[in-house]
Scaffold this active site. Structure first.
Site, PDB file in Angstrom:
ATOM      1  N   CYS A   1       0.727  -0.987   0.039  1.00 27.82           N
ATOM      2  CA  CYS A   1      -0.053   0.054   0.019  1.00 27.82           C
ATOM      3  C   CYS A   1       0.966   1.057  -0.033  1.00 27.82           C
ATOM      4  O   CYS A   1       2.097   0.945   0.173  1.00 27.82           O
ATOM      5  CB  CYS A   1      -0.873   0.132   1.212  1.00 27.82           C
ATOM      6  SG  CYS A   1      -2.017  -1.235   1.456  1.00 27.82           S
TER       7      CYS A   1
ATOM      8  N   GLY B   1      -0.401   0.697  -5.179  1.00 33.24           N
ATOM      9  CA  GLY B   1      -1.600  -0.116  -4.982  1.00 33.24           C
ATOM     10  C   GLY B   1      -2.544   0.658  -6.206  1.00 33.24           C
ATOM     11  O   GLY B   1      -2.954   1.895  -5.935  1.00 33.24           O
TER      12      GLY B   1
ATOM     13  N   ASN C   1       0.103   0.751   5.915  1.00 30.52           N
ATOM     14  CA  ASN C   1       0.816  -0.177   4.926  1.00 30.52           C
ATOM     15  C   ASN C   1       1.566  -1.230   5.596  1.00 30.52           C
ATOM     16  O   ASN C   1       2.493  -0.667   6.644  1.00 30.52           O
ATOM     17  CB  ASN C   1       1.726   0.761   4.206  1.00 30.52           C
ATOM     18  CG  ASN C   1       2.720  -0.053   3.209  1.00 30.52           C
ATOM     19  OD1 ASN C   1       2.509  -1.078   2.724  1.00 30.52           O
ATOM     20  ND2 ASN C   1       3.902   0.513   3.048  1.00 30.52           N
ATOM     21  N   GLY C   2       1.444  -2.513   5.404  1.00 31.01           N
ATOM     22  CA  GLY C   2       2.081  -3.475   5.969  1.00 31.01           C
ATOM     23  C   GLY C   2       1.373  -4.687   6.285  1.00 31.01           C
ATOM     24  O   GLY C   2       0.243  -4.719   5.609  1.00 31.01           O
TER      25      GLY C   2
ATOM     26  N   TYR D   1      12.436  -3.776  -6.717  1.00 30.16           N
ATOM     27  CA  TYR D   1      11.187  -3.906  -7.404  1.00 30.16           C
ATOM     28  C   TYR D   1      10.034  -2.693  -6.956  1.00 30.16           C
ATOM     29  O   TYR D   1       9.643  -2.070  -7.964  1.00 30.16           O
ATOM     30  CB  TYR D   1      10.446  -5.137  -7.523  1.00 30.16           C
ATOM     31  CG  TYR D   1       9.078  -5.094  -8.270  1.00 30.16           C
ATOM     32  CD1 TYR D   1       9.183  -5.139  -9.660  1.00 30.16           C
ATOM     33  CD2 TYR D   1       7.896  -5.103  -7.435  1.00 30.16           C
ATOM     34  CE1 TYR D   1       7.918  -5.019 -10.544  1.00 30.16           C
ATOM     35  CE2 TYR D   1       6.826  -4.919  -8.448  1.00 30.16           C
ATOM     36  CZ  TYR D   1       6.776  -5.093  -9.871  1.00 30.16           C
ATOM     37  OH  TYR D   1       5.604  -4.884 -10.231  1.00 30.16           O
TER      38      TYR D   1
END
Lengths: 462, 462, 462, 462
Positions: free
Chosen positions: A2, A28, A102-103, A242
């Site tokens: 995210c 996202g 996020n996570g 990436y």
């Protein structure tokens, strides 16, 4: 995965978050949302789709607020439920609480059991709802103590933004798995998953939020931090390889430079002979540039990316997947025909995408194709927020390099070594490389279930 | 500009045209449309927007037809009228006639006057409607004679596709201004503006349609050609420089190779010293690669393109234009800061876009910026189908190179010379370079009015 | 106001609820939603807008479930927040709980304070969320005891449907303020706000759910009921006068007959002389028919309703309100001109709508206009779920009948008397007529705040 | 059928036409469009769907024009092609020409052959395109002579509006088949299919346009008329029975009064005994009221119409048709059960709708059902613009009254006699009753084909 972005005390806070989320859109594409607080109260607007679609349709322009947080969410199979769109928000005892996260927490199940036992109900399957429950349940009186109390119960990876009425709070787990940076524009502080989003609005980068840090940014411009105990860093190495944008600084490094370094290291580990180095647009371009620079082999942009094939691509005809590869990336015959080619991929997950690309390079007349991958084989699942498929679907988890080479159909396949990668990225023990090594820095329960939905029926109905 | 694509006698003709138009989308983002003929009769579906949107909404999947032509149209100011979306079609004496046209006729006004005098009425302001009127008015009995008769009255640039019931006809003006190529998949013939569209469907390239050629492709697989007299070639040089896709062969040349050649020629004409060559994604990349190769200066992909900013980008906030530049292309500070940079542009039209880009490179910390342009200054308008702005808006038409340099804000500005360009492209007198030289190969009436709408009232009302 | 509809153990349960909600659409046009449970698990689909739009867009056809509840919601100013769309649902300890509620609780504020104190958080401002919290907090082990425990804490008006996994539960408050009926089709039981919805699916009416009854309908076809203590009935009289559909039986009476009775009573109380009785389509038609029958004065359908002016009417031009009246109901000049007219309204709330109608009747040439209203003046607000405006906006609360007559612009204005109404409706003490009499049968806290949003900040932030 | 509305020299012309078309929406739900002329030039906006949807989406508010015509179009099977949406418009020799047409030409085929022979091409299958071709082909110099010349070639029924730049022209065929009335608001003249549309904007009715009249309304407020020879009137009797709105005056008569007269005449022809007269909302209501008045039998509104079932109704589930009847009109059991009922229908076309209604009345418990129809059996197709199905589908064309009675399932079926109808409507030979009598006042070619699409291939391709 995210992306999160928040800003405090800015007249154009909503506009800023709108632009910032554009800069984080690659983190996202499934859903987007914002929560805002201002003199006229609070509001939340969110929905499934890209930032542009969601926030335009939600008419955020008509809203107001000087403290705003925003979120973009990655598509994870089975969880594309509208109720799971972030930010999550409640109004508790007259106080507005919103979270963008996020996570991935690793003890969600246990936390939920504990909370439900005491009568909490859950409307979503989001970690962020759990975070709010813990915060609200804390008996502490001071806000910072409430946060320390709540977060000390939590295990896993998180970089999270909170609005507590008009206080903007940022928190990062003690291992620092996911990135979170502090920026500033004028007198307004900003928190963002990546620094590239600062560029979108002309803000400047101040520093990274530290692992275990909880930062409180007040409307009057003051900031204060509290800290959870942090023993060891475990930054996600996949952000470097990436996930992050090449124009971001993440964990203190230029992503562009890190990726070129991976390419240069590949050139050292695999000194091949060929007519050209061919990047796979856009993610493989930087490692390819590094390889070309390291090896002296010409760099040719021999695959054309069709920019009209976006996430929203829906063919009225069948055969969607095959068609996407075909139309999205077209090899240039005049460049490739009869040539020995080195193709650089950033990583291989399932292997099917690479296979399709190689097929189309063959059809375009390539004589020999060598594929180099700028990271080691991905063998282990991620429990900290990267949405890899299950172990069975990770090609490197079930096949040898030799067999992957045959499957993909290249004449040579080389993965960067784990040590080579660490050296190229100046690791020094600060990265989590569990997906390559299986060494998980944060405890993971075997029963970890991402979604409460799937939970066994326990106790409510006899 | 526009893109056209047609196929004869294929079971999946509609699907093929859908994919082919995707490959030509860069030639026109404003509208899309198809016309199909089959055992169940004919149908036309078209609308404003990208191929994906238009053809999905029009539910082309539910249609049928084995002979199909398609069209994508470029946005030209003032003409974004839904009635002007192609293909244009009529049912005449029980025969279905549809046209998809790329180019611009230069004697439209005269032809309309002639046709209206004899009672024709016009619903659109499209050249393609004029073509149908001429075809229908022809007293000739044989179809090929009707075409020769009609097209001999027409002046200007055109590559056009026609369906006459189930006969697919392609025609290219005697100068060959716009491209048109013949391809084949299985036993089905295809006509396409560019060869890259053949790749989209796995078809192979056969040959270019010749200037002045009229090709008739029948359902039974037979093809026959007729020819208008053709004295001299005048291929649009801008197709090579900017318009066509790098993975196409146009006018017999690999566009990728041609653009690299332009870059190499720039390296000869401007042997500058600098830290890096910086491509402007994506159009300037190939000339930049050529320049880097020619000069030995490192090639760095130091500007990141945000793929989420598409044509459909609509900000709920103001300041749209400025914001688009900012968000769309972000320079990487870590790469650029303190460096001497050579930026390669394919061309400069108004100059404002370049100016904005240079500004953001300056903000990213570039020490010195040299801009090289892979074609000469654009001084003259195009009457053959490239939608340049009026002469007053072409920056090179009103400003010296020195003044353009100041306007854009670079430390050095160099345009490729006309001779250098011709040499790099192996011109040999086959290209129209009127936009640079002012030498128009096809007569242009000074009164040429693109849109009949603006025509003076003449004779209908007294 | 809202409408609720649920069905147990039916193969076409989703289709049934879709149709049933159509029959209840008049009870709420703002939002619609369904919750379903079946072998493939549960799902919730909801959104703002009419049933047709919401459930079509939500693609309910692709869902499955044999136990389904549905809800339509009335537009109440300030609460059109998407999060407040029903059904409300959670997954608690592995059990799916969904609620659809019609009515209004009067002790919400107190219940919230109690629940928040023990750590509950609220995402919505809906009574239904409170109901779930209470249910989940109950320490009782048997489901029926949980319900009795939870509902005994609740004060106010409610008819509610619950899904507890695949158990369908219906509950009606001890006063029976809002209607709720039991129906059956084949072997499947149905619960619905009104009986007209049974007709939509060809089901038959069994009986009303009793005040204070909690009915449990199991998948195997068994039903069992539990009861809260119920001292006295207080059915909402406005359901009879205006809200329910004329083809429903509500509280044991035919609405059609009841409204005709009101008209006949008006004829007794106001034996006027006139040329015709004019119904205001559609709500005033039945009382008008009763008046015509009672008085012998001809019934003329002299106002034409335009069926194309729906809820979704949005004029691109200004002057929306005025225009709606004008276009929606057009008086027929040929019928009205020069005539003495009796207009029957079901009720007068603000008076502005009536005023506009009378104006257009005057313009159509009516000589004299007498208005009769089939209920007494509305003087008091409703705290049990009818969305009357505030006391200040109720015209009868601030103006005498004489002044209302002048405001509306009629030559005579007569309201049915409270006793007349009671007699016409066979009251016998079973109705709540607080809006006319101010006698509230259920205690109402003066501080009653409908929306927690507006709650004073209390204790969370120091 | 269609509706047309135009206004000259009004500052709010677009708003007026928008409202006017709302008043004519019942004449055509398939498509809507407007054409406008003003100082800023002309524009046309049109599309498929209801007025509200089309004109809102087309953003007519942003347009300008003081002379505007509008059109709504009825759904006719097979012709729902977007290109056939009216107004039809062209720009000819610098003059804007737009047409909106109601009716049906009977010599279209012949006119098309003649026009195509001389080189005209047709983009649509609309009569209005033919009208423009004829107008443009006329060698006359004066506008009024052009019109007389063009219209003298035309056979059939038409009421049409034209814009010739800023001149508004109205034309009605010599038989006066379709209605067209002149109104005025302030100093602006209006032309409308029905007078009810005048009410929508507060305009007053002036007079009907006469059969064969061509009226020219100029911007300066002057009007002048020219006339085609008119031998005999043939007003469409179906406008009186069914098509026009009850609040319109059509052909000089109040539609409301005419329909009540039909009902009264039914009472004379069929003096039945029953418990009640039941109107079928809304079209059958007025004749039912007349019957009740004539017979003294009570009028009961025992069928409830669901206003949420509009044209846009799309069920996500199957069984659409059946469901529509069921949900749209619900009989009230409490009214109907055990009763002898007279149902009044305005007309019977296929008979299936009536059959379904009777079925649901039976299910509601009706003891005996007598159906009376306020016109004679429809036996013949209409060639003048009413979209009856083919002869085979007209139930009265293939079945005796006895068999229709059995098919529909009533205990008695009575049609009004032709003479009774004529008398009730004060015919005096002014109506076309071809659908009942087969006596067609205007010559009809047996080969009349409504759509050129279906034309045999003739001469274009050898």
């Amino acid at each position: 995965m995210c992306g999160i972005f928040g800003i405090q005390d800015n007249d154009e806070a909503l506009h800023m978050v709108f632009l910032g989320l554009y800069g984080l859109q690659h983190r996202g594409e499934e859903s987007a949302g914002i929560a805002a607080f201002g003199p006229n109260g609070f509001c939340v607007r969110k929905g499934t789709g890209l930032v542009e679609k969601v926030l335009r349709e939600q008419k955020i322009k008509e809203l107001s607020g000087h403290a705003v947080i925003g979120h973009v969410r990655y598509s994870t199979t089975g969880s594309s439920n509208p109720v799971n769109v972030q930010p999550f928000s409640v109004n508790h005892k007259g106080t507005f609480i919103a979270v963008a996260h996020n996570g991935n927490l690793t003890n969600t199940r246990k936390l939920c059991d504990y909370l439900e036992e005491s009568g909490s109900i859950f409307q979503t399957s989001m970690d962020s709802e759990v975070l709010v429950h813990l915060l609200v349940k804390s008996p502490k009186r001071k806000l910072s103590n409430k946060f320390k109390d709540a977060l000390s119960r939590v295990q896993g990876a998180y970089s999270a933004l909170f609005l507590i009425d008009d206080i903007l709070v940022g928190a990062r787990d003690p291992y620092g798995v996911r990135p979170l940076s502090l920026g500033k524009i004028g007198s307004s502080y900003i928190l963002s998953s990546e620094t590239c989003a600062f560029d979108m609005i002309g803000a400047k980068f101040i520093r990274d939020i530290e692992p275990g840090e909880i930062i409180f940014i007040h409307k009057d411009g003051t900031i204060e931090s509290d800290y959870l105990e942090s023993e060891k860093k475990a930054h996600c190495v996949f952000e470097q390889i990436y996930f992050s944008r090449p124009d971001s600084r993440v964990f203190g490094d230029s992503i562009y430079a890190q990726r070129k370094n991976l390419g240069k290291m590949l050139a050292k580990e695999f000194p091949l002979e060929a007519d050209m180095v061919l990047p796979v647009p856009d993610s493989g371009s930087y490692a390819a540039l590094g390889y070309a620079e390291g090896s002296g082999i010409p760099f040719e942009m021999g695959i054309v990316r069709n920019h009209y094939i976006g996430r929203t691509f829906i063919s009225p005809f069948q055969s969607l997947r095959e068609l996407r590869v075909k139309i999205k990336l077209n090899p240039i015959k005049d460049v490739i025909k009869g040539k020995k080619i080195i193709v650089i991929e950033d990583s291989i997950v399932r292997g099917t995408t690479s296979k399709n690309r190689i097929e189309s390079l063959r059809k375009a007349g390539a004589k020999e194709i060598y594929m180099l991958v700028s990271c080691p084989p991905i063998v282990w699942p991620c429990f900290y927020g990267i949405d890899f498929p299950t172990k069975d679907e990770l090609i490197a988890s079930t096949k040898s390099v030799k067999k992957i080479k045959d499957f993909i159909g290249v004449d040579f396949l080389g993965y960067l070594s784990l040590n080579g990668m660490k050296k190229a990225l100046s690791d020094n023990g600060r990265f989590c490389d569990a997906c390559f090594s299986g060494e998980y820095p944060i405890p993971v329960s075997l029963k970890t279930s991402k979604y409460m939905m799937e939970k066994q029926k326990t106790k409510f109905l006899e």
